[in-house]
Design a protein around this motif. Structure first.
Motif, PDB file in Angstrom:
ATOM      1  N   LEU A  80      13.800  46.689   0.284  1.00 42.31           N
ATOM      2  CA  LEU A  80      12.927  47.166   1.367  1.00 42.31           C
ATOM      3  C   LEU A  80      12.106  46.012   1.919  1.00 42.31           C
ATOM      4  O   LEU A  80      11.764  45.083   1.190  1.00 42.31           O
ATOM      5  CB  LEU A  80      11.963  48.240   0.843  1.00 42.31           C
ATOM      6  CG  LEU A  80      12.597  49.522   0.330  1.00 42.31           C
ATOM      7  CD1 LEU A  80      11.528  50.434  -0.245  1.00 42.31           C
ATOM      8  CD2 LEU A  80      13.347  50.225   1.442  1.00 42.31           C
ATOM      9  N   PRO A  81      11.743  46.067   3.195  1.00 45.25           N
ATOM     10  CA  PRO A  81      10.923  44.998   3.780  1.00 45.25           C
ATOM     11  C   PRO A  81       9.610  44.820   3.015  1.00 45.25           C
ATOM     12  O   PRO A  81       8.917  45.789   2.712  1.00 45.25           O
ATOM     13  CB  PRO A  81      10.657  45.488   5.205  1.00 45.25           C
ATOM     14  CG  PRO A  81      11.737  46.481   5.483  1.00 45.25           C
ATOM     15  CD  PRO A  81      12.088  47.107   4.165  1.00 45.25           C
ATOM     16  N   GLY A  82       9.294  43.582   2.710  1.00 43.89           N
ATOM     17  CA  GLY A  82       8.097  43.274   1.944  1.00 43.89           C
ATOM     18  C   GLY A  82       6.804  43.606   2.638  1.00 43.89           C
ATOM     19  O   GLY A  82       5.784  43.865   1.988  1.00 43.89           O
ATOM     20  N   GLU A  83       6.800  43.604   3.981  1.00 41.25           N
ATOM     21  CA  GLU A  83       5.572  43.899   4.720  1.00 41.25           C
ATOM     22  C   GLU A  83       5.089  45.327   4.445  1.00 41.25           C
ATOM     23  O   GLU A  83       3.899  45.607   4.484  1.00 41.25           O
ATOM     24  CB  GLU A  83       5.767  43.750   6.231  1.00 41.25           C
ATOM     25  CG  GLU A  83       6.363  42.438   6.689  1.00 41.25           C
ATOM     26  CD  GLU A  83       7.884  42.384   6.560  1.00 41.25           C
ATOM     27  OE1 GLU A  83       8.594  43.316   6.991  1.00 41.25           O
ATOM     28  OE2 GLU A  83       8.356  41.389   5.994  1.00 41.25           O
ATOM     29  N   LEU A  84       6.029  46.234   4.198  1.00 38.44           N
ATOM     30  CA  LEU A  84       5.675  47.627   3.931  1.00 38.44           C
ATOM     31  C   LEU A  84       4.777  47.761   2.712  1.00 38.44           C
ATOM     32  O   LEU A  84       3.791  48.491   2.724  1.00 38.44           O
ATOM     33  CB  LEU A  84       6.930  48.470   3.696  1.00 38.44           C
ATOM     34  CG  LEU A  84       7.853  48.742   4.854  1.00 38.44           C
ATOM     35  CD1 LEU A  84       9.077  49.511   4.374  1.00 38.44           C
ATOM     36  CD2 LEU A  84       7.140  49.521   5.934  1.00 38.44           C
ATOM     37  N   VAL A  85       5.121  47.064   1.666  1.00 41.18           N
ATOM     38  CA  VAL A  85       4.408  47.244   0.409  1.00 41.18           C
ATOM     39  C   VAL A  85       3.028  46.605   0.429  1.00 41.18           C
ATOM     40  O   VAL A  85       2.109  47.120  -0.209  1.00 41.18           O
ATOM     41  CB  VAL A  85       5.233  46.744  -0.787  1.00 41.18           C
ATOM     42  CG1 VAL A  85       5.234  45.234  -0.875  1.00 41.18           C
ATOM     43  CG2 VAL A  85       4.709  47.355  -2.063  1.00 41.18           C
ATOM     44  N   GLY A  86       2.855  45.531   1.145  1.00 41.06           N
ATOM     45  CA  GLY A  86       1.554  44.872   1.190  1.00 41.06           C
ATOM     46  C   GLY A  86       0.472  45.777   1.729  1.00 41.06           C
ATOM     47  O   GLY A  86      -0.596  45.942   1.114  1.00 41.06           O
ATOM     48  N   GLU A  87       0.725  46.387   2.851  1.00 44.66           N
ATOM     49  CA  GLU A  87      -0.247  47.296   3.456  1.00 44.66           C
ATOM     50  C   GLU A  87      -0.464  48.527   2.576  1.00 44.66           C
ATOM     51  O   GLU A  87      -1.592  48.958   2.368  1.00 44.66           O
ATOM     52  CB  GLU A  87       0.218  47.725   4.844  1.00 44.66           C
ATOM     53  CG  GLU A  87      -0.784  48.581   5.575  1.00 44.66           C
ATOM     54  CD  GLU A  87      -0.337  48.930   6.981  1.00 44.66           C
ATOM     55  OE1 GLU A  87      -0.870  49.914   7.514  1.00 44.66           O
ATOM     56  OE2 GLU A  87       0.532  48.228   7.546  1.00 44.66           O
ATOM     57  N   GLU A  88       0.617  49.069   2.053  1.00 43.78           N
ATOM     58  CA  GLU A  88       0.521  50.259   1.198  1.00 43.78           C
ATOM     59  C   GLU A  88      -0.291  49.966  -0.063  1.00 43.78           C
ATOM     60  O   GLU A  88      -1.149  50.754  -0.461  1.00 43.78           O
ATOM     61  CB  GLU A  88       1.922  50.757   0.824  1.00 43.78           C
ATOM     62  CG  GLU A  88       1.937  52.057   0.089  1.00 43.78           C
ATOM     63  CD  GLU A  88       1.538  53.262   0.929  1.00 43.78           C
ATOM     64  OE1 GLU A  88       1.297  54.322   0.338  1.00 43.78           O
ATOM     65  OE2 GLU A  88       1.455  53.154   2.169  1.00 43.78           O
ATOM     66  N   ALA A  89      -0.047  48.828  -0.685  1.00 46.13           N
ATOM     67  CA  ALA A  89      -0.788  48.455  -1.894  1.00 46.13           C
ATOM     68  C   ALA A  89      -2.276  48.283  -1.598  1.00 46.13           C
ATOM     69  O   ALA A  89      -3.123  48.717  -2.386  1.00 46.13           O
ATOM     70  CB  ALA A  89      -0.209  47.175  -2.499  1.00 46.13           C
ATOM     71  N   CYS A  90      -2.602  47.674  -0.475  1.00 48.29           N
ATOM     72  CA  CYS A  90      -4.013  47.505  -0.097  1.00 48.29           C
ATOM     73  C   CYS A  90      -4.700  48.850   0.098  1.00 48.29           C
ATOM     74  O   CYS A  90      -5.827  49.057  -0.374  1.00 48.29           O
ATOM     75  CB  CYS A  90      -4.132  46.660   1.173  1.00 48.29           C
ATOM     76  SG  CYS A  90      -3.784  44.920   0.894  1.00 48.29           S
ATOM     77  N   LEU A  91      -4.041  49.763   0.792  1.00 44.72           N
ATOM     78  CA  LEU A  91      -4.619  51.093   1.027  1.00 44.72           C
ATOM     79  C   LEU A  91      -4.799  51.868  -0.276  1.00 44.72           C
ATOM     80  O   LEU A  91      -5.849  52.469  -0.519  1.00 44.72           O
ATOM     81  CB  LEU A  91      -3.741  51.898   1.994  1.00 44.72           C
ATOM     82  CG  LEU A  91      -3.700  51.420   3.436  1.00 44.72           C
ATOM     83  CD1 LEU A  91      -2.625  52.168   4.218  1.00 44.72           C
ATOM     84  CD2 LEU A  91      -5.060  51.592   4.096  1.00 44.72           C
ATOM     85  N   LEU A  92      -3.798  51.864  -1.111  1.00 42.73           N
ATOM     86  CA  LEU A  92      -3.876  52.583  -2.379  1.00 42.73           C
ATOM     87  C   LEU A  92      -4.946  51.992  -3.291  1.00 42.73           C
ATOM     88  O   LEU A  92      -5.688  52.727  -3.952  1.00 42.73           O
ATOM     89  CB  LEU A  92      -2.513  52.580  -3.080  1.00 42.73           C
ATOM     90  CG  LEU A  92      -1.415  53.382  -2.386  1.00 42.73           C
ATOM     91  CD1 LEU A  92      -0.051  53.050  -2.989  1.00 42.73           C
ATOM     92  CD2 LEU A  92      -1.698  54.880  -2.473  1.00 42.73           C
ATOM     93  N   SER A  93      -5.034  50.685  -3.313  1.00 41.26           N
ATOM     94  CA  SER A  93      -6.037  50.010  -4.139  1.00 41.26           C
ATOM     95  C   SER A  93      -7.445  50.306  -3.636  1.00 41.26           C
ATOM     96  O   SER A  93      -8.344  50.642  -4.416  1.00 41.26           O
ATOM     97  CB  SER A  93      -5.782  48.504  -4.135  1.00 41.26           C
ATOM     98  OG  SER A  93      -6.769  47.843  -4.874  1.00 41.26           O
ATOM     99  N   ALA A  94      -7.639  50.213  -2.332  1.00 40.22           N
ATOM    100  CA  ALA A  94      -8.961  50.464  -1.752  1.00 40.22           C
ATOM    101  C   ALA A  94      -9.429  51.895  -2.006  1.00 40.22           C
ATOM    102  O   ALA A  94     -10.620  52.140  -2.203  1.00 40.22           O
ATOM    103  CB  ALA A  94      -8.929  50.188  -0.247  1.00 40.22           C
ATOM    104  N   ASN A  95      -8.491  52.832  -2.046  1.00 40.51           N
ATOM    105  CA  ASN A  95      -8.824  54.233  -2.301  1.00 40.51           C
ATOM    106  C   ASN A  95      -8.889  54.561  -3.783  1.00 40.51           C
ATOM    107  O   ASN A  95      -9.211  55.702  -4.142  1.00 40.51           O
ATOM    108  CB  ASN A  95      -7.804  55.155  -1.617  1.00 40.51           C
ATOM    109  CG  ASN A  95      -7.931  55.114  -0.117  1.00 40.51           C
ATOM    110  OD1 ASN A  95      -9.023  54.947   0.413  1.00 40.51           O
ATOM    111  ND2 ASN A  95      -6.809  55.248   0.570  1.00 40.51           N
ATOM    112  N   GLY A  96      -8.557  53.604  -4.629  1.00 48.05           N
ATOM    113  CA  GLY A  96      -8.560  53.854  -6.072  1.00 48.05           C
ATOM    114  C   GLY A  96      -7.590  54.950  -6.478  1.00 48.05           C
ATOM    115  O   GLY A  96      -7.866  55.725  -7.392  1.00 48.05           O
TER     116      GLY A  96
END
Length: 175
Positions: A80-96
């Protein structure tokens, strides 16, 4: 130029450590669908495992370079494109996000088992051999392949299966 070299080494360490385990899972369980890869637990588990292995291999990698390593390794491992996971990981992390955080925690446990010198108290494999891994230049007590498979099954395969089969959800990895 040095950052490029560090990034290449870090990505290579992560991919050569993780991809064979993922390929074993694919061989036994079949294709892993995109929605399974993008599950919060899987995003946390895989991005943290990539990060920990990369940082162990290249101790002084910058945050921008590490972000590129994460994206490139994610793409090499999942397709899968790597750009997808970067944004998703940031959002999930920020929301705990609970599942994301559990994935990160379990990646830490697996990485410790794969790389810590003599730190395998929960295993009784009986090996006293020493090995040098792709992620470390220091000798470590060799971990039995059955132990690696058991941990991989616990922290990757069971959660992966439970994404589409909630009845498989195990207390040992999920809570």
């Amino acid at each position: 130029m040095l950052e490029l070299w560090k990034s290449w080494r870090a990505r290579r360490a992560a991919v050569t450590t993780i991809r064979p385990l993922v390929e074993r899972t694919r061989f036994v369980n079949g294709h892993i669908t995109d929605d399974r890869w993008m599950d919060a637990y899987m995003v946390g588990f895989l991005t943290m495992l990539i990060t920990l292995i990369a940082q162990r291999r290249v101790h002084s990698i910058g945050s921008d370079a590490l972000g590129n390593v994460q994206a490139d390794a994610w793409q090499d491992i999942t397709g899968l494109p790597g750009e997808l996971v970067g944004e998703e990981a940031c959002l999930l992390s920020a929301n705990g996000h609970r599942d994301f955080m559990r994935g990160c925690e379990n990646a830490g446990k697996l990485e410790t088992a794969l790389t810590t010198q003599g730190g395998f108290q929960w295993f009784s494999s009986g090996h006293s051999d020493f090995d040098v891994t792709a992620t470390s230049s220091e000798p470590r007590q060799m971990i039995d392949d059955n132990d690696i498979r058991a941990l991989w099954s616990e922290y990757f395969e069971r959660p992966l299966l439970s994404i589409t089969h909630p009845e498989v959800r195990q207390e040992s990895w999920y809570h």
